[in-house]
Each structure stands twice: as C-alpha cells, then as structure tokens.
Write a protein that holds these residues in place. Structure first.
Motif, PDB file in Angstrom:
ATOM      1  N   CYS A   1       0.941  -1.182  -0.359  1.00  0.00           N
ATOM      2  CA  CYS A   1       0.089  -0.220  -0.142  1.00  0.00           C
ATOM      3  C   CYS A   1       0.809   0.950   0.095  1.00  0.00           C
ATOM      4  O   CYS A   1       0.173   2.043  -1.033  1.00  0.00           O
ATOM      5  N   ASP A   2       1.865   1.161   0.961  1.00  0.00           N
ATOM      6  CA  ASP A   2       3.238   2.201   1.079  1.00  0.00           C
ATOM      7  C   ASP A   2       3.706   2.403  -0.560  1.00  0.00           C
ATOM      8  O   ASP A   2       3.848   3.897  -1.515  1.00  0.00           O
ATOM      9  N   LEU A   3       4.024   1.724  -0.872  1.00  0.00           N
ATOM     10  CA  LEU A   3       4.406   1.847  -1.998  1.00  0.00           C
ATOM     11  C   LEU A   3       3.431   2.270  -3.730  1.00  0.00           C
ATOM     12  O   LEU A   3       3.946   3.129  -4.435  1.00  0.00           O
ATOM     13  N   LEU A   4       1.892   1.901  -4.206  1.00  0.00           N
ATOM     14  CA  LEU A   4       1.323   2.270  -4.699  1.00  0.00           C
ATOM     15  C   LEU A   4       1.102   3.966  -4.730  1.00  0.00           C
ATOM     16  O   LEU A   4       0.666   4.415  -5.273  1.00  0.00           O
ATOM     17  N   LYS A   5       0.412   4.261  -2.793  1.00  0.00           N
ATOM     18  CA  LYS A   5       0.596   5.397  -2.696  1.00  0.00           C
ATOM     19  C   LYS A   5       1.418   6.576  -2.922  1.00  0.00           C
ATOM     20  O   LYS A   5       1.269   7.243  -3.776  1.00  0.00           O
ATOM     21  N   VAL A   6       3.153   5.722  -2.483  1.00  0.00           N
ATOM     22  CA  VAL A   6       3.848   6.838  -3.351  1.00  0.00           C
ATOM     23  C   VAL A   6       4.509   6.788  -5.075  1.00  0.00           C
ATOM     24  O   VAL A   6       4.505   7.897  -6.003  1.00  0.00           O
ATOM     25  N   SER A   7       4.028   5.929  -5.932  1.00  0.00           N
ATOM     26  CA  SER A   7       3.842   5.220  -7.079  1.00  0.00           C
ATOM     27  C   SER A   7       2.322   7.052  -7.633  1.00  0.00           C
ATOM     28  O   SER A   7       2.637   7.384  -9.242  1.00  0.00           O
ATOM     29  N   ILE A   8       1.209   6.944  -6.709  1.00  0.00           N
ATOM     30  CA  ILE A   8       0.259   7.421  -7.137  1.00  0.00           C
ATOM     31  C   ILE A   8       0.659   9.015  -7.082  1.00  0.00           C
ATOM     32  O   ILE A   8       0.257   9.635  -7.832  1.00  0.00           O
ATOM     33  N   LEU A   9       1.338   9.554  -6.094  1.00  0.00           N
ATOM     34  CA  LEU A   9       1.905  10.500  -5.854  1.00  0.00           C
ATOM     35  C   LEU A   9       3.302  10.942  -6.674  1.00  0.00           C
ATOM     36  O   LEU A   9       3.014  12.093  -7.933  1.00  0.00           O
ATOM     37  N   VAL A  10       4.081   9.962  -7.343  1.00  0.00           N
ATOM     38  CA  VAL A  10       4.817  10.283  -8.518  1.00  0.00           C
ATOM     39  C   VAL A  10       4.730  11.014  -9.655  1.00  0.00           C
ATOM     40  O   VAL A  10       4.915  11.506 -10.808  1.00  0.00           O
ATOM     41  N   ILE A  11       3.750  10.063 -10.014  1.00  0.00           N
ATOM     42  CA  ILE A  11       3.367  10.432 -11.217  1.00  0.00           C
ATOM     43  C   ILE A  11       1.895  11.030 -11.543  1.00  0.00           C
ATOM     44  O   ILE A  11       1.974  11.909 -12.420  1.00  0.00           O
ATOM     45  N   CYS A  12       1.423  11.356 -10.464  1.00  0.00           N
ATOM     46  CA  CYS A  12       0.395  12.483 -10.671  1.00  0.00           C
ATOM     47  C   CYS A  12       1.452  14.011 -10.457  1.00  0.00           C
ATOM     48  O   CYS A  12       0.735  15.079 -11.597  1.00  0.00           O
ATOM     49  N   SER A  13       2.126  14.140  -9.819  1.00  0.00           N
ATOM     50  CA  SER A  13       3.439  15.011  -9.947  1.00  0.00           C
ATOM     51  C   SER A  13       3.678  15.597 -11.060  1.00  0.00           C
ATOM     52  O   SER A  13       3.909  16.434 -11.623  1.00  0.00           O
ATOM     53  N   PHE A  14       4.060  13.875 -11.371  1.00  0.00           N
ATOM     54  CA  PHE A  14       5.323  14.448 -13.066  1.00  0.00           C
ATOM     55  C   PHE A  14       3.916  14.820 -14.375  1.00  0.00           C
ATOM     56  O   PHE A  14       4.401  15.761 -14.858  1.00  0.00           O
ATOM     57  N   MET A  15       2.855  14.469 -13.979  1.00  0.00           N
ATOM     58  CA  MET A  15       1.769  14.569 -14.861  1.00  0.00           C
ATOM     59  C   MET A  15       1.197  16.103 -14.834  1.00  0.00           C
ATOM     60  O   MET A  15       1.349  17.287 -15.530  1.00  0.00           O
TER      61      MET A  15
END
Length: 557
Positions: free
Chosen positions: A103-117
């Motif tokens: 869950c922690d890895l998925l949260k950070v992945s969502i945060l990073v991908i959306c910040s990049f977009m």
C-alpha cells in the motif's frame, strides 16, 4: 341576577393601557425559553471544540504524506531488496512484500506519477484565462467546481481501496497483476483529475482576491450564506448532523489549503513583498471569518429547529476519539488517514499533489544551502506531525476515559432512581395486592443491565436512523457515530425527572406497566385500590386520562 356591564370604547382603551403581565404565574415556561436562549448562544463554542479536534485529525492525515510516507516507502523498498538478496542465498519467503508495504509503494507511485503529470500544466495560462472571464461565469464555474469536488470525494476513496485490495488479496494467478495495473491507472486518473479541479479552485480564489474588482469576492462570500438556506430548514437527526459536521470540518481544512496556495502564488508574483502579504491577510481573514460565521449560524439553528441537545457535539468528539484509538491499536485494519477519509470525506492525495506542484513553482533550489533549508523544513514538518499526533492521541485517551466515566455515573444515577421508584410503589400499594398487581410491580424491578439488553433501538429511537442524504464518501450504512458512543445507557433510555414524577404517584406508576388482561381483579382489592387513590387526591377524570395513555380503562360492575 347581575346585569352584564356595557362595553364602551373608553373601557377598551382603559383595559389596553392598564393591562398587567403576571409572568411568575408561568414561571416554568419562561425559564425554559430563557434556558434555550442560553444554549443557543453556547452552540458556537461547542461546535468549535468539535471542529478543532477534527481539524487536527485532517492535518495529521495531510502531513503524513510529506513526513512518514516517504520514510515508509524507503523502508518498504529496503525490505523488498533485502528479501530478494536473502532469497538468492537460500532463504525462502512466502511473500516478498507485506500488505502494508504494498500500500505504501502504491501511494508513493500515485503521488509521483500525478506530480509528474501536473508539471506540464501552466498555472499562469489558467490564471489569465480565468481572469478574462466575466464575474457571473466565474461564480457559476466556482459552484460547479464545488459540486465536482464533492462528487470526486464521494468515490475517490473507493477507487483507492479497490486498488489496495486488488494488490494485497491472496491469489496465485497472472490475472491479479493485470488487475493491479488497471486499478493503478484508474487511481492515477482520479487523483490527477481531482488535483486539477483543486488547482482551478485555487486559481479562481486567487483571481477573486487579487483582482481590482471585488465583485467576485463579495459574491463568493455571499454564496456561503446561501448554505444556511439549504440546511437549516431541513429535518436532521443525530446521524445526519454528524455527517454535516464532519463535512464542515473537511470543508474548513480544504479552504485553508486553498488560501495557502493563493498566498504562495501571489507572494511569488510580488517578489515576497511584505506590504502585499498584509493586504492579502485581510482578505483571507474575511473569507475565513465568513466561513466560521456560517457554520455557527447553521449549527445553532439546526439544533434549535430540530430540538437537538447541546451535548450532541460532545458525542461527536467522542466518536472521533474512538476512531483514533482504534487505528492506533497493534493490529489495525486500516490506516488513520484512510479512516479520516471515510469519516469526513477528506482525501489527502489530491491536495498533496497540488501542494507539491505549487512548491515546485514557488521554491527554487540552487546550491548546498538550499538543500540544507529543505532538510530543515522537512524536520519541522516531521516534528509538527509527531506533536500533532501525540496531541490527538492524548486527547482521544482523555475523551474515552471521560466518556466511560460519564456512562458509569449515569448508570449509577439511573439505578438509584429506579430503586427509589420501586420502593415508593411498594409503600403506596395496598396491604394485600392481587396477583395481577404483584406481577406488574415485579415487572418494573429491572437492573440497568437488563434495560440495556432489551431492544435499544425501540427504547432509544433516532440513534441509528438512516441518512437523508450523503455529502461525503462515507457509506450510507456507516455514517452513524462510533459503536462505542452509540451504546445506550439507562439515562438515555429513561429520564430521571420522568421517573421521579412517576414515583410521586402510585397510580401512574402502575398504569405505565404492562397490563395483565387475563387476570381478574377481585372486588375487595379494587375497593382498596380506590381508597388508596383517593388518599393521593386523584380524581376519576385524571385517572381515566392517565390510564388511557398506556392501557384501556376497565369498567367493573
């Protein structure tokens, strides 16, 4: 026979001019009215106590994204790499990642991908595009964004929960990997769209504050008072008002984040001029004060029109305290931030993406001193989050202890009142009561445990009634208070003042019990009962009226 006096216009004027008001003859009514007025004036204070505690919970959930989530991500990544290394030298693991680490890895992945977009969105273009529109268009568009924000929050947490469950459910198939990827795409799409909506909201608020034409700001402030019209004239019960209160907490924190974004963007444009900061603070305080005034007026009139007690906000605070205690257990089923999202409709990920996007535009990092300041800022946020977490957890322990103490005290008081009523009934009962009267007297002699084991929903109606509407992502079947708060006490089911008034009259105490229609009362016992009623100065008319409230009046020949 005395003839009636003739009326005249002068007598009418004399009566109107010399009429006396004898208010002490209706002292109970006017005292109750004055008490309601005092309670009405105390509502803002009780509302702010609940709002403050809920606000700190939202802040704790929001700061978790920037403080402990990166640390948990690093720990999860380190654990994954270490398990791969040890598995290569002979150790066997059932799973390379724990559910919490996934869950922690998925949260950070969502945060990073959306910040990049979000980095490809030009905020200045959006600002000038919005500024060129008319005031009416912006007002309508802002209201549409508010509705969209609530709709996004209504199903956003469901999308994230579906992703977490798809990634952590037990399975041994490749179809699970495809499902995780699809749910990850859905979660990223939702967070990105919600972040864009929040950014546009902040831009419209920025235009309203910095524009020379203050018409938009005035219209937005007046829009808050329209919320009073849509709330105070509706019927609310305990659960509905709890949901509205949680939604107000989330709305207040959301507004504070939007104002912070406006301040950062404006100060960046004016090269961090101190004079501009003071000018903006006046407008920001105006917006915040209007939000506070609307909440005070709304809750005061809702409690007045629906006759809800002022202690209801203390119960709401108890419910939040139990939620905090449950999420800090050794084996908790959910993270604290997720529980806040479900209870208040607050999802921190979109706001976190927007804040990162704004900080990227405002703060520039060059050289080692910039990284040192960045590290100090991170330490400050970690310290703030730890202090805030300790505070809300300590307050939760104090509130739970206070709630248990109040329940124990009310149980003792109810036990004392019930025993006194039963003893009063025994003293006023005839010397040789019939079998039916004995059965009625014994049926009332219940302990508080027996009273709580009966149908609590029937004895305490309104505690679990369904909701009329839903303003957040809270499930329609889970919007009630915490179960620990909803456990009825004898004082909630039985009013001590009512029991005292029952104890004053043996007749009314008997008529409140369950009638035994199968047993016939002997004539001698009826005569003795009538003598006992006459000794209490009870008329037959009053007896008939009181018996009619609970059982039919039986006529004996």
């Amino acid at each position: 026979m005395r003839a009636p006096e003739k009326s005249s216009f002068l007598k009418f004027i004399n009566i109107e001019l010399t009429r006396n008001y004898v208010l002490e003859y209706d002292e109970e009514q006017y005292s109750a009215v004055r008490k309601k007025l005092y309670l009405f004036m105390k509502i803002p204070r009780e509302v702010e106590k609940f709002m403050a505690y809920g606000f700190f919970q939202c802040a704790d959930s929001f700061l978790f994204i920037y403080t402990f989530l990166p640390l948990r991500f690093l720990l999860a990544l380190f654990g994954f790499c270490s398990r791969i290394f040890f598995s290569a030298i002979g150790y066997k693991y059932k799973k390379w990642l724990k559910p919490a680490e996934i869950c922690d890895l998925l949260k950070v992945s969502i945060l990073v991908i959306c910040s990049f977009m979000m980095s490809y969105i030009d905020t200045s273009v959006i600002y000038h595009l919005i500024k060129s529109q008319s005031v009416i268009k912006l007002y309508i568009f802002y209201n549409m964004l508010e509705v969209g924000d609530r709709l996004f929050s209504a199903f956003g947490q469901d999308i994230i929960d579906a992703l977490f469950w798809t990634a952590t459910e037990p399975r041994n198939s490749r179809a699970g990997v495809v499902g995780v990827i699809l749910h990850e795409i859905s979660a990223v799409t939702y967070v990105f769209l919600h972040s864009c909506l929040v950014l546009i909201q902040a831009t419209i608020l920025n235009v309203a504050i910095n524009s020379s034409n203050r018409a938009l700001l005035v219209i937005m402030l007046s829009n808050n008072f329209i919320e009073i019209k849509g709330s105070v004239f509706k019927k609310f019960d305990k659960n509905n008002l709890f949901q509205v209160s949680c939604s107000d907490v989330r709305e207040r924190f959301h507004l504070l984040v939007l104002l912070s974004i406006v301040v950062l963007l404006t100060m960046k444009e004016y090269a961090w001029a101190e004079e501009k900061f003071y000018d903006m603070m006046l407008d920001c305080f105006t917006v915040v004060f209007s939000e506070l005034a609307v909440d005070w007026i709304k809750h005061a009139f809702i409690t007045k029109f629906n006759e809800l007690p002022i202690e209801i906000y203390k119960e709401y605070t108890y419910s939040l305290a139990y939620d905090i205690a449950q999420t800090h257990q050794r084996h908790a089923f959910t993270d604290h931030s997720d529980l806040v999202a479900r209870r208040m409709g607050f999802i921190p990920l979109p706001l976190g993406v927007v804040i990162l996007h704004v900080l990227r535009m405002v703060v520039t990092i060059h050289g080692i001193p910039s990284y040192i300041l960045l590290g100090l800022g991170y330490l400050c946020m970690v310290t703030t989050r730890i202090a805030n977490n300790i505070y809300i957890l300590g307050q939760a322990c104090n509130l739970i202890h206070q709630h248990h103490k109040e329940k124990q005290q009310s149980t003792n008081e109810s036990t004392h009142v019930i025993r006194r009523v039963v003893s009063t009934d025994t003293a006023t009962t005839p010397t040789h009561p019939s079998a039916a009267l004995k059965k009625r007297a014994v049926s009332i002699d219940l302990t508080p445990r027996d009273l709580m084991s009966t149908k609590s929903n029937d004895s305490c109606p309104g505690l679990r009634s369904p909701a009329i509407f839903s303003n957040s992502n809270v499930n329609i079947h889970e919007i009630s208070l915490n179960e620990e708060v909803l456990k009825p006490t004898p004082s909630e089911c039985f009013d001590p003042q009512k029991l005292e008034s029952i104890g004053e009259s043996d007749n009314e105490f008997l008529t409140r019990s369950e009638p035994n229609m199968q047993t016939e009362i002997p004539r001698d016992d009826v005569d003795k009962l009538n003598d006992s009623m006459n000794s209490l100065n009870l008329s037959d008319d009053n007896l008939a009226n009181k018996r009619a409230e609970s059982e039919p009046l039986i006529h004996h020949s």
